[in-house]
Design a protein around this motif. Structure first.
Motif, PDB file in Angstrom:
ATOM      1  N   GLU A 193      -4.447   0.888 -12.780  1.00 13.88           N
ATOM      2  CA  GLU A 193      -4.349   2.019 -11.858  1.00 13.88           C
ATOM      3  C   GLU A 193      -4.797   1.618 -10.449  1.00 13.88           C
ATOM      4  N   THR A 194      -4.139   2.200  -9.480  1.00 14.15           N
ATOM      5  CA  THR A 194      -4.534   2.036  -8.083  1.00 14.15           C
ATOM      6  C   THR A 194      -5.717   2.963  -7.785  1.00 14.15           C
ATOM      7  N   PRO A 195      -6.757   2.478  -7.099  1.00 11.25           N
ATOM      8  CA  PRO A 195      -7.854   3.374  -6.707  1.00 11.25           C
ATOM      9  C   PRO A 195      -7.331   4.579  -5.942  1.00 11.25           C
ATOM     10  N   ALA A 196      -7.964   5.734  -6.155  1.00 13.20           N
ATOM     11  CA  ALA A 196      -7.472   7.003  -5.614  1.00 13.20           C
ATOM     12  C   ALA A 196      -7.431   7.033  -4.094  1.00 13.20           C
ATOM     13  N   LEU A 197      -8.126   6.126  -3.436  1.00 14.35           N
ATOM     14  CA  LEU A 197      -8.147   6.073  -1.972  1.00 14.35           C
ATOM     15  C   LEU A 197      -6.784   5.764  -1.377  1.00 14.35           C
TER      16      LEU A 197
ATOM     17  N   LYS B 221      -4.537 -10.133  -1.603  1.00 16.40           N
ATOM     18  CA  LYS B 221      -5.668  -9.207  -1.706  1.00 16.40           C
ATOM     19  C   LYS B 221      -5.178  -7.790  -1.946  1.00 16.40           C
ATOM     20  N   ALA B 222      -4.183  -7.374  -1.182  1.00 18.66           N
ATOM     21  CA  ALA B 222      -3.653  -6.015  -1.313  1.00 18.66           C
ATOM     22  C   ALA B 222      -3.079  -5.784  -2.702  1.00 18.66           C
ATOM     23  N   ILE B 223      -2.299  -6.733  -3.191  1.00 23.68           N
ATOM     24  CA  ILE B 223      -1.658  -6.579  -4.501  1.00 23.68           C
ATOM     25  C   ILE B 223      -2.702  -6.435  -5.597  1.00 23.68           C
ATOM     26  N   SER B 224      -3.730  -7.278  -5.560  1.00 25.75           N
ATOM     27  CA  SER B 224      -4.791  -7.219  -6.568  1.00 25.75           C
ATOM     28  C   SER B 224      -5.558  -5.904  -6.485  1.00 25.75           C
ATOM     29  N   LEU B 225      -5.930  -5.513  -5.273  1.00 21.54           N
ATOM     30  CA  LEU B 225      -6.700  -4.291  -5.078  1.00 21.54           C
ATOM     31  C   LEU B 225      -5.925  -3.056  -5.522  1.00 21.54           C
ATOM     32  N   LEU B 226      -4.621  -3.069  -5.320  1.00 21.79           N
ATOM     33  CA  LEU B 226      -3.783  -1.915  -5.627  1.00 21.79           C
ATOM     34  C   LEU B 226      -3.306  -1.887  -7.075  1.00 21.79           C
ATOM     35  N   GLY B 227      -3.707  -2.901  -7.849  1.00 24.60           N
ATOM     36  CA  GLY B 227      -3.409  -2.888  -9.280  1.00 24.60           C
ATOM     37  C   GLY B 227      -2.166  -3.641  -9.695  1.00 24.60           C
ATOM     38  N   GLY B 228      -1.706  -4.560  -8.855  1.00 22.83           N
ATOM     39  CA  GLY B 228      -0.485  -5.287  -9.171  1.00 22.83           C
ATOM     40  C   GLY B 228      -0.692  -6.771  -9.405  1.00 22.83           C
ATOM     41  N   ARG B 229       0.387  -7.404  -9.832  1.00 17.99           N
ATOM     42  CA  ARG B 229       0.420  -8.858 -10.018  1.00 17.99           C
ATOM     43  C   ARG B 229       1.852  -9.325  -9.778  1.00 17.99           C
ATOM     44  N   ILE B 230       2.000 -10.346  -8.935  1.00 16.73           N
ATOM     45  CA  ILE B 230       3.351 -10.869  -8.701  1.00 16.73           C
ATOM     46  C   ILE B 230       3.863 -11.520  -9.975  1.00 16.73           C
ATOM     47  N   GLU B 231       4.977 -11.010 -10.476  1.00 14.41           N
ATOM     48  CA  GLU B 231       5.559 -11.514 -11.713  1.00 14.41           C
ATOM     49  C   GLU B 231       6.637 -12.550 -11.444  1.00 14.41           C
ATOM     50  N   LYS B 232       7.395 -12.324 -10.368  1.00 12.02           N
ATOM     51  CA  LYS B 232       8.520 -13.221 -10.083  1.00 12.02           C
ATOM     52  C   LYS B 232       8.964 -13.050  -8.643  1.00 12.02           C
ATOM     53  N   VAL B 233       9.385 -14.160  -8.038  1.00 10.75           N
ATOM     54  CA  VAL B 233      10.065 -14.115  -6.751  1.00 10.75           C
ATOM     55  C   VAL B 233      11.471 -14.650  -6.991  1.00 10.75           C
ATOM     56  N   HIS B 234      12.430 -13.755  -6.899  1.00  4.25           N
ATOM     57  CA  HIS B 234      13.815 -14.068  -7.249  1.00  4.25           C
ATOM     58  C   HIS B 234      14.627 -14.267  -5.975  1.00  4.25           C
TER      59      HIS B 234
ATOM     60  N   GLU C 120       0.824  -1.212   0.000  1.00  3.76           N
ATOM     61  CA  GLU C 120       0.000   0.000   0.000  1.00  3.76           C
ATOM     62  C   GLU C 120       0.856   1.259   0.000  1.00  3.76           C
ATOM     63  N   TYR C 121       2.010   1.205   0.648  1.00  3.06           N
ATOM     64  CA  TYR C 121       2.927   2.341   0.625  1.00  3.06           C
ATOM     65  C   TYR C 121       3.524   2.571  -0.765  1.00  3.06           C
ATOM     66  N   CYS C 122       3.743   1.496  -1.509  1.00  2.00           N
ATOM     67  CA  CYS C 122       4.578   1.587  -2.717  1.00  2.00           C
ATOM     68  C   CYS C 122       3.840   1.456  -4.046  1.00  2.00           C
ATOM     69  N   LEU C 123       2.925   0.505  -4.178  1.00  2.00           N
ATOM     70  CA  LEU C 123       2.296   0.251  -5.477  1.00  2.00           C
ATOM     71  C   LEU C 123       1.543   1.448  -6.062  1.00  2.00           C
ATOM     72  N   PRO C 124       0.894   2.289  -5.242  1.00  2.00           N
ATOM     73  CA  PRO C 124       0.201   3.433  -5.842  1.00  2.00           C
ATOM     74  C   PRO C 124       1.115   4.364  -6.641  1.00  2.00           C
ATOM     75  N   PHE C 125       2.409   4.324  -6.383  1.00  2.00           N
ATOM     76  CA  PHE C 125       3.333   5.262  -7.016  1.00  2.00           C
ATOM     77  C   PHE C 125       4.112   4.645  -8.177  1.00  2.00           C
ATOM     78  N   VAL C 126       3.688   3.464  -8.620  1.00  2.00           N
ATOM     79  CA  VAL C 126       4.302   2.789  -9.761  1.00  2.00           C
ATOM     80  C   VAL C 126       3.465   3.044 -11.014  1.00  2.00           C
ATOM     81  N   LYS C 127       4.121   3.399 -12.100  1.00  2.00           N
ATOM     82  CA  LYS C 127       3.425   3.566 -13.372  1.00  2.00           C
ATOM     83  C   LYS C 127       2.898   2.220 -13.870  1.00  2.00           C
ATOM     84  N   ILE C 128       1.814   2.241 -14.616  1.00  2.00           N
ATOM     85  CA  ILE C 128       1.328   1.013 -15.250  1.00  2.00           C
ATOM     86  C   ILE C 128       2.420   0.480 -16.174  1.00  2.00           C
TER      87      ILE C 128
END
Length: 230
Positions: A212-216, A178-191, A149-157
């Motif tokens: 996009e992350t919801p404006a909230l 849940k947080a990742i999906s709600l904030l507009g992300g998807r786990i691509e890789k765990v390295h 929640e701190y970080c994903l809202p500030f990432v470009k699509i």
């Protein structure tokens, strides 16, 4: 700084760039130790551990950085500043909520003559919501659902959030879905990376921003920590 130099060469960094970077990391290390008593920046003061747990660990994210990058909760500059030293072609923004850390970083950036790095004194919740970066990185800041929640809202699509986590982060990953999906992300890789000599496992969770992350979000009033999205 021999261990760091060997690591840089093993990453395919040319000898000239590695030597230049090694000198900057030497200045970084000495300045960190000099200011540590004043600012309480790190508990790590052993020369070898500093190379491994601060510099080499920070550089684990190097292959994932493609474009301008923010480090949220940067502390003494990790991982953002070591990445900026090796990637002068990209802009880096180091963000922290404590003014004393920002003062330390501003002095250090000037000392290193880095023109691709700037600092911002702010909490993530207080950043302008229109602020966007191609990449956001963060290390040792918060539990993953809160950190997202701190970080994903500030990432470009199309960009990525790279979270530096310990080896035993599987439960965090599970609870962050849940947080990742709600904030507009998807786990691509765990390295997974093994740090030299210490045999410490570091996991880098690469979360791609797909919408996009919801404006909230991020919510104010310390809600990401008190009421995580999990």
């Amino acid at each position: 700084m021999q261990l760091l130099n060997e690591h840089l060469l093993s990453m395919g960094i040319c000898s000239r760039q590695a030597a230049d970077a090694e000198e900057k990391f030497r200045i970084y290390r000495d300045f960190l130790w000099e200011k540590n008593k004043q600012f309480n920046l790190t508990a790590i003061t052993d020369p070898v551990e500093t190379q491994i747990k601060h510099f080499i660990d920070s550089l684990a994210g190097l292959p994932f950085i493609q474009g301008d990058t923010a480090d949220i909760g940067t502390g003494a500059g990790f991982p953002g500043l070591p990445l900026a030293i090796l990637l002068p072609q990209y802009r880096f923004t180091l963000i922290d909520s404590l003014q004393k850390r920002i003062c330390f970083l501003d002095e250090l950036i000037a000392l290193l003559h880095l023109d691709n790095v700037q600092t911002v004194h702010a909490r993530a919740e207080d950043l302008p919501k229109q602020t966007k970066y191609q990449n956001v990185v963060s290390r040792a800041v918060a539990y993953l659902p809160t950190l997202c929640e701190y970080c994903l809202p500030f990432v470009k699509i199309g960009g990525a959030f790279i979270a530096y986590k310990s080896a035993d982060c599987d439960r965090e990953i599970e609870q962050s879905q849940k947080a990742i999906s709600l904030l507009g992300g998807r786990i691509e890789k765990v390295h997974t990376v093994i740090l030299p000599k210490e045999d410490i496992l570091r996991k880098l969770i690469c979360i791609r921003k797909i919408k996009e992350t919801p404006a909230l979000y991020p919510r104010s009033g310390n809600k990401p920590k008190k009421q995580p999205l999990s």
